[in-house]
Design a protein around this motif. Structure first.
Motif, PDB file in Angstrom:
ATOM      1  N   SER A  83       0.716  -1.236   0.023  1.00 48.55           N
ATOM      2  CA  SER A  83       0.003  -0.068  -0.068  1.00 48.55           C
ATOM      3  C   SER A  83       0.778   1.196   0.019  1.00 48.55           C
ATOM      4  O   SER A  83       1.927   1.326   0.655  1.00 48.55           O
ATOM      5  CB  SER A  83      -0.900  -0.010   1.418  1.00 48.55           C
ATOM      6  OG  SER A  83      -1.232   1.301   1.565  1.00 48.55           O
ATOM      7  N   GLN A  88       1.828  -1.695   4.444  1.00 52.77           N
ATOM      8  CA  GLN A  88       1.123  -2.899   4.682  1.00 52.77           C
ATOM      9  C   GLN A  88       0.861  -3.565   3.206  1.00 52.77           C
ATOM     10  O   GLN A  88       0.951  -2.811   2.240  1.00 52.77           O
ATOM     11  CB  GLN A  88      -0.343  -2.762   5.054  1.00 52.77           C
ATOM     12  CG  GLN A  88      -0.632  -3.611   6.158  1.00 52.77           C
ATOM     13  CD  GLN A  88      -2.164  -3.245   6.695  1.00 52.77           C
ATOM     14  OE1 GLN A  88      -2.665  -2.300   6.512  1.00 52.77           O
ATOM     15  NE2 GLN A  88      -2.698  -4.525   7.159  1.00 52.77           N
ATOM     16  N   ILE A  93      -4.433  -6.575   3.496  1.00 52.87           N
ATOM     17  CA  ILE A  93      -5.309  -5.662   3.628  1.00 52.87           C
ATOM     18  C   ILE A  93      -6.535  -6.270   2.943  1.00 52.87           C
ATOM     19  O   ILE A  93      -7.862  -6.268   3.542  1.00 52.87           O
ATOM     20  CB  ILE A  93      -5.178  -4.313   2.776  1.00 52.87           C
ATOM     21  CG1 ILE A  93      -3.796  -3.571   3.346  1.00 52.87           C
ATOM     22  CG2 ILE A  93      -6.197  -3.431   3.040  1.00 52.87           C
ATOM     23  CD1 ILE A  93      -3.500  -2.485   2.538  1.00 52.87           C
ATOM     24  N   LEU A 294     -13.381  -0.504   0.976  1.00 54.87           N
ATOM     25  CA  LEU A 294     -11.968  -0.239   1.023  1.00 54.87           C
ATOM     26  C   LEU A 294     -11.453   0.320  -0.204  1.00 54.87           C
ATOM     27  O   LEU A 294     -10.783   1.366  -0.314  1.00 54.87           O
ATOM     28  CB  LEU A 294     -11.316  -1.672   1.027  1.00 54.87           C
ATOM     29  CG  LEU A 294      -9.833  -1.690   0.787  1.00 54.87           C
ATOM     30  CD1 LEU A 294      -9.251  -1.322   1.850  1.00 54.87           C
ATOM     31  CD2 LEU A 294      -9.375  -3.088   0.571  1.00 54.87           C
ATOM     32  N   THR A 306      -3.417  -0.441  -3.896  1.00 53.61           N
ATOM     33  CA  THR A 306      -4.518  -0.872  -3.135  1.00 53.61           C
ATOM     34  C   THR A 306      -5.831  -1.077  -4.127  1.00 53.61           C
ATOM     35  O   THR A 306      -6.463  -2.051  -4.267  1.00 53.61           O
ATOM     36  CB  THR A 306      -5.064  -0.410  -1.767  1.00 53.61           C
ATOM     37  OG1 THR A 306      -3.779   0.024  -1.142  1.00 53.61           O
ATOM     38  CG2 THR A 306      -5.825  -1.447  -1.006  1.00 53.61           C
TER      39      THR A 306
END
Lengths: 338, 294
Positions: A83, A88, A93, A294, A306
């Motif tokens: 990300s 992360q 995620i 998200l 992401t």
């Protein structure tokens, strides 16, 4: 049996070009469009050398074809990068959010099928009566109600005015998912942990989102079931069954419905796209911590890896589910072969 | 009596009921759809005359007041008149969804015609690409496109238009494949007609009829996608009056029971989509008499 295996292999191979094309489209949309991810991420006021450094770190300064091959290879290895916002891995995620989306879509689909098939079968049985017309009208109207607005209305009625059901999140304030979380499917997790209180809390939180998603899609199933049932009810074996003295209700809901369900199964495959689109919107309305929410959160944060990862996972899910539906269809109906 | 207003009215009424007798419920579905769409189009055209307030006026009334005689649909948190915003909002959603459907039908029909007529490997590849886009959730693709294009009326129109191209492509290509086998196409070729003539004069007219229905249903879908994008905060700058954006704003006040902020924009989106759907359904049944026995 040999035919079936050959069909399954052929159908699976057909999925490969589809996934490749989808991955290419995602790459094209996210890389070739105007707007530079790095300067957008750094706020647009960053000095030139900082932007250059960041581009180099992310590999964005390499030629496009190199980036493209690298991108395909990382997807094959299930590595979706890191990300840009939080330190992360994107796969981590997504893994955290996937369960919420799947739980929502599965229960949404359940509502759709139960409501849609039942109403459709009933309408076909009572063809050209008031009940039939009302159900057909329901089918058209419910299809035109945007899923996000239906969600808001259900929230208003059942959450705010009647105060029966919660309107946001997967759990209440006194339930901590960390106590039971294992698979990401909270209903399963709470049962495994033997925590009935949390189980019911999770269940009541699921009711409104699942009905929101399920009811909007049920219109298509009403129409489809009705049309299929009308065809089936005209066939000779239904007449034969009735003339043997089997009660009408049993003929309609057992004999006819079973045969009408086969084409509905393929429809379910086609509805997957609508189901996922609906889930994204339902998640936003109900603050449901899944993939759709998200995706939007990260769009506001311009977290490109992401965003890309979430869309790739949606694409893979679509490809996989349509594959499974086609195979199940072939198993159920032996007439489908190559 | 011919030409007098009452005679004309009588003929119109007779025409409508005779069509109703001929086609049954489907005719009335078509009429209801046309009436709904017509009413909202009129609202968009005459917005300035219908709306009692300026949709941007931040002193139109008290803050967050419920519907009443001066503010038919209440006011929002910025003291704007909700009814006036509904009236002006119809312009945005109609413009975007109809333009998007026009763009995707033009591109999709052309590509489908040429690809189906030409055949060969390019056709196979193009079909594969179109099929892949077709199965992918349109909204998610539109979200990605809208996020990349950035806010703007033109941008959101293209974001919505792109996701419907495969619908037209698949429909028109399939029919082109069937029509080009017909004897009359072969006859045209035998008398020396060029490719362009065959496409334009022999294939296109036989293919276009079904796309009318698809176009109408496409607009209905585009309406819901446009409002979905703006509801999610994508696609349009906050300076535009739009039903989806008003819905998103009203959502914040829903827990405190301010029902009018979410109810009216949603009802309008649903009615507009319903109007186009009914129009499409009615047309489909009337243009395709085989379905009438249902």
């Amino acid at each position: 049996m040999g035919h079936l295996i050959r069909y399954i292999v052929a159908r699976t191979l057909m999925t490969v070009p589809m996934v490749l094309i989808l991955l290419t489209i995602i790459f094209a949309v996210l890389r070739l469009m105007p707007g530079d991810p790095v300067s957008a991420m750094l706020g647009g006021h960053a000095p030139e050398h900082v932007i250059e450094l960041k581009r180099e770190q992310l590999g964005l300064n390499r030629p496009l074809h190199v980036q493209y091959v690298d991108y395909l290879w990382s997807v094959c290895r299930f590595d979706l990068g890191d990300s840009m916002v939080l330190q992360q891995k994107v796969t981590d995620i997504i893994a955290e959010k996937l369960g919420a989306t799947i739980e929502l879509t599965v229960f949404g689909m359940l509502v759709t099928v139960v409501v849609g098939v039942f109403l459709g079968a009933y309408a076909a049985d009572r063809r050209r009566t008031l009940g039939d017309s009302a159900i057909r009208l329901y089918g058209i109207v419910v299809y035109c109600i945007p899923v996000y607005w239906l969600g808001l209305m259900l929230q208003l009625v059942f959450g705010v005015w009647l105060d029966w059901l919660p309107i946001a999140g997967r759990t209440g304030p006194r339930v901590f998912p960390s106590d039971f979380e294992r698979t990401g499917f909270y209903l399963v997790d709470t049962l495994l942990a033997g925590d009935t209180e949390s189980f019911f809390d999770v269940l009541v939180h699921l009711v409104l989102p699942a009905f929101t998603l399920g009811l909007t899609l049920s219109g298509i199933f009403v129409r489809l079931t009705r049309a299929n049932m009308l065809d089936v009810l005209k066939s000779d074996y239904i007449l034969a069954a009735e003339s043997r003295g089997i009660p009408r209700r049993r003929v309609v809901y057992r004999h006819a419905l079973k045969n009408a369900l086969i084409p509905i199964l393929t429809m379910m495959g086609l509805q997957v796209a609508l189901l996922m689109a609906g889930a994204v919107l339902t998640e936003t309305t109900f603050s449901w911590p899944g993939m759709g929410r998200l995706l939007l959160e990260r769009i506001y944060l311009r977290d490109y890896p992401t965003i890309q990862g979430v869309i790739i996972v949606f694409a893979l899910m679509v490809a996989f589910i349509s594959l499974v539906v086609d195979i199940v269809y072939a198993v159920v109906d032996p007439r489908i072969r190559y | 009596m011919n030409g007098s207003p009452s005679g004309l009215l009588g003929r119109v009424v007779r025409y409508f009921s005779s069509m109703g007798g001929k086609y049954g419920v489907e005719w009335w579905i078509l009429c209801a759809g046309a009436a709904l769409v017509g009413a909202i189009v009129l609202m968009a055209v005459f917005s300035g005359y219908i709306a009692p307030f300026d949709p941007y006026d931040q002193a139109a009334g008290p803050q967050l007041s419920p519907p009443g005689p001066t503010h038919l649909m209440g006011t929002d948190n910025l003291q704007r008149d909700v009814f006036s915003r509904i009236v002006f909002g119809s312009q945005t959603i109609l413009k975007v969804s109809v333009m998007a459907a026009i763009i995707s039908s033009l591109v999709g029909i052309t590509m489908g015609l040429v690809s189906g007529y030409a055949g060969g490997i390019p056709d196979k590849i193009l079909s594969l690409i179109m099929d892949a886009v077709y199965v992918f959730p349109g909204l998610i693709l539109a979200i990605a496109l809208a996020a990349m294009f950035g806010p703007g009326v033109i941008n959101i129109t293209f974001s919505v238009a792109i996701i419907y191209i495969p619908t037209y492509f698949r429909l028109v290509r399939g029919q082109t494949l069937a029509v080009k086998q017909e004897l009359y196409v072969e006859a045209a070729r035998a008398i020396g007609a060029g490719h362009l003539t065959i496409l334009a004069k022999y294939i296109f007219p036989n293919v276009i009829a079904t796309t009318v229905v698809v176009f109408t249903l496409n607009v209905a879908d585009a309406i819901m996608i446009e409002a979905a994008l703006t509801y999610l905060g994508l696609g349009l700058p906050p300076t535009v009056v739009d039903w989806g954006m008003d819905l998103a704003m009203g959502k914040k006040f829903l827990p405190s029971g301010m029902w009018w902020l979410v109810t009216f924009p949603g009802v309008m989106i649903s009615l507009l989509a319903l109007g186009f759907t009914m129009l499409g359904e009615g047309l489909a049944e009337i243009l395709n008499p085989r379905l009438l026995e249902r």
